[in-house]
Design a protein around this motif. Structure first.
Motif, mmCIF file in Angstrom:
data_model
loop_
_atom_site.group_PDB
_atom_site.id
_atom_site.type_symbol
_atom_site.label_atom_id
_atom_site.label_comp_id
_atom_site.label_asym_id
_atom_site.label_seq_id
_atom_site.Cartn_x
_atom_site.Cartn_y
_atom_site.Cartn_z
ATOM 1 N N ALA A 169 8.226 7.978 -3.412
ATOM 2 C CA ALA A 169 8.271 9.339 -3.822
ATOM 3 C C ALA A 169 8.249 10.575 -2.798
ATOM 4 O O ALA A 169 8.095 10.173 -1.818
ATOM 5 C CB ALA A 169 6.858 9.634 -4.830
ATOM 6 N N TYR A 170 8.314 11.742 -3.391
ATOM 7 C CA TYR A 170 8.304 12.728 -2.522
ATOM 8 C C TYR A 170 7.113 12.711 -1.605
ATOM 9 O O TYR A 170 5.984 12.787 -2.291
ATOM 10 C CB TYR A 170 8.416 14.154 -3.062
ATOM 11 C CG TYR A 170 8.440 15.273 -2.091
ATOM 12 C CD1 TYR A 170 9.430 15.758 -1.174
ATOM 13 C CD2 TYR A 170 7.308 16.235 -2.082
ATOM 14 C CE1 TYR A 170 9.435 16.523 -0.333
ATOM 15 C CE2 TYR A 170 7.373 17.342 -1.464
ATOM 16 C CZ TYR A 170 8.509 17.376 -0.164
ATOM 17 O OH TYR A 170 8.434 18.485 0.438
ATOM 18 N N LYS A 171 7.144 12.628 -0.281
ATOM 19 C CA LYS A 171 6.182 12.477 0.759
ATOM 20 C C LYS A 171 5.107 11.148 0.689
ATOM 21 O O LYS A 171 3.765 11.236 0.731
ATOM 22 C CB LYS A 171 5.106 13.741 0.692
ATOM 23 C CG LYS A 171 5.946 14.996 1.292
ATOM 24 C CD LYS A 171 5.017 16.100 1.634
ATOM 25 C CE LYS A 171 5.944 17.352 2.091
ATOM 26 N NZ LYS A 171 5.041 18.201 2.418
ATOM 27 N N SER B 10 0.861 -1.149 -0.051
ATOM 28 C CA SER B 10 0.135 -0.001 0.059
ATOM 29 C C SER B 10 0.826 1.097 -0.093
ATOM 30 O O SER B 10 1.895 1.246 0.604
ATOM 31 C CB SER B 10 -0.937 -0.056 1.315
ATOM 32 O OG SER B 10 -1.622 1.163 1.111
ATOM 33 N N VAL B 11 0.718 2.119 -0.894
ATOM 34 C CA VAL B 11 1.475 3.299 -1.068
ATOM 35 C C VAL B 11 0.604 4.363 -0.660
ATOM 36 O O VAL B 11 -0.488 4.682 -1.069
ATOM 37 C CB VAL B 11 1.910 3.714 -2.434
ATOM 38 C CG1 VAL B 11 2.729 4.984 -2.575
ATOM 39 C CG2 VAL B 11 2.807 2.595 -2.952
ATOM 40 N N ARG B 12 0.915 5.186 0.328
ATOM 41 C CA ARG B 12 0.049 6.362 1.021
ATOM 42 C C ARG B 12 0.864 7.469 0.964
ATOM 43 O O ARG B 12 2.102 7.424 1.123
ATOM 44 C CB ARG B 12 -0.033 6.170 2.592
ATOM 45 C CG ARG B 12 -1.027 4.677 2.615
ATOM 46 C CD ARG B 12 -2.312 4.982 2.249
ATOM 47 N NE ARG B 12 -3.165 3.595 2.485
ATOM 48 C CZ ARG B 12 -4.068 3.531 3.222
ATOM 49 N NH1 ARG B 12 -4.636 4.455 3.738
ATOM 50 N NH2 ARG B 12 -4.801 2.230 3.170
ATOM 51 N N SER B 13 0.298 8.746 0.988
ATOM 52 C CA SER B 13 0.798 9.839 0.848
ATOM 53 C C SER B 13 0.321 10.844 1.855
ATOM 54 O O SER B 13 -0.754 10.673 2.447
ATOM 55 C CB SER B 13 0.803 10.684 -0.348
ATOM 56 O OG SER B 13 -0.422 10.921 -0.797
ATOM 57 N N ARG B 14 1.137 12.007 2.436
ATOM 58 C CA ARG B 14 0.531 12.679 3.398
ATOM 59 C C ARG B 14 0.008 13.907 2.600
ATOM 60 O O ARG B 14 0.348 14.235 1.565
ATOM 61 C CB ARG B 14 1.766 13.157 4.314
ATOM 62 C CG ARG B 14 2.436 12.147 4.889
ATOM 63 C CD ARG B 14 3.665 12.582 5.545
ATOM 64 N NE ARG B 14 4.553 13.268 4.878
ATOM 65 C CZ ARG B 14 6.107 13.353 5.008
ATOM 66 N NH1 ARG B 14 6.479 12.707 6.046
ATOM 67 N NH2 ARG B 14 6.653 13.894 4.206
ATOM 68 N N ASN B 15 -0.731 14.553 3.288
ATOM 69 C CA ASN B 15 -1.361 15.989 2.462
ATOM 70 C C ASN B 15 -0.828 17.179 3.207
ATOM 71 O O ASN B 15 -0.371 16.915 4.458
ATOM 72 C CB ASN B 15 -3.099 15.824 2.357
ATOM 73 C CG ASN B 15 -3.636 15.896 3.917
ATOM 74 O OD1 ASN B 15 -3.226 16.700 4.604
ATOM 75 N ND2 ASN B 15 -4.747 15.323 3.744
ATOM 76 N N PHE B 16 -1.139 18.155 2.950
ATOM 77 C CA PHE B 16 -0.636 19.492 3.426
ATOM 78 C C PHE B 16 -1.033 19.695 4.952
ATOM 79 O O PHE B 16 -0.477 20.220 5.702
ATOM 80 C CB PHE B 16 -1.035 20.697 2.532
ATOM 81 C CG PHE B 16 -0.843 22.021 2.793
ATOM 82 C CD1 PHE B 16 0.792 22.499 2.927
ATOM 83 C CD2 PHE B 16 -1.509 22.918 3.467
ATOM 84 C CE1 PHE B 16 1.056 23.412 3.399
ATOM 85 C CE2 PHE B 16 -1.234 24.207 4.097
ATOM 86 C CZ PHE B 16 0.161 24.476 3.963
ATOM 87 N N LEU B 17 -2.171 19.348 5.144
ATOM 88 C CA LEU B 17 -2.831 19.405 6.679
ATOM 89 C C LEU B 17 -2.341 18.518 7.554
ATOM 90 O O LEU B 17 -2.059 19.007 8.787
ATOM 91 C CB LEU B 17 -4.347 19.312 6.550
ATOM 92 C CG LEU B 17 -5.226 20.132 5.904
ATOM 93 C CD1 LEU B 17 -6.863 19.705 5.693
ATOM 94 C CD2 LEU B 17 -5.147 21.627 6.640
#
Length: 114
Positions: free
Chosen positions: A98-100, A35-42
Motif C-alpha cells: 500500500a502507499y508507504k 510483517s507489513v510495516r508503514s512509515r510515519n510522517f516523522l
C-alpha cells in the motif's frame, strides 16, 4: 547445534537446502511469515533531511530489521506447529502493499532431521 524438541536452542533456519552435518528425514512443506510495516510522517521528515546530506537513514534500517525479525519469527512459529526441527532454503522478499507500507516476507521448507 542442538535441535531437540525440548531444547531452548533456537530452531535452525538456513539459506541452503541442508543443515550441515545432519540429514533431513521428512519434508513437512513450505512455511512462511510476513510483517507489513508503514512509515510515519516523522520518519519521512527525518529521511528528507538525511537525503540532503547523504548517508544511511537509520530509522528505516531499524524499521526493516524489525520487520525481518518478526517475519522470521512467524515463519519459525509455523514450523514449530508442524513439529519441524529446522527450516531450510530460507528466502526473504519485500514488496510494497500500500502507499508507504512495505511487506517483508520470509519463507522456507520445514524439515525433520534424523
Amino acid at each position: 547445534m542442538s535441535t531437540t524438541k525440548n531444547s531452548t536452542a533456537p530452531m535452525p533456519a538456513v539459506t541452503v537446502s541442508y543443515i550441515p552435518g545432519r540429514e533431513a528425514s521428512e519434508n513437512l512443506g513450505i512455511v512462511f511469515g510476513s510483517s507489513v510495516r508503514s512509515r510515519n510522517f516523522l520518519f519521512d521528515i527525518f529521511a528528507a533531511f538525511k537525503n540532503l546530506f547523504g548517508g544511511e537513514v537509520r530509522s528505516y534500517t531499524r524499521l526493516l530489521d524489525d520487520a525481518q525479525s518478526e517475519a522470521t519469527s512467524r515463519m519459525l512459529e509455523q514450523a514449530k506447529k508442524l513439529d519441524a526441527d529446522a527450516v531450510v532454503d530460507v528466502h526473504f522478499a519485500t514488496s510494497q502493499v500500500a502507499y508507504k507500507a512495505a511487506e517483508i516476507f520470509a519463507y522456507g521448507t520445514a524439515v525433520r532431521l534424523k
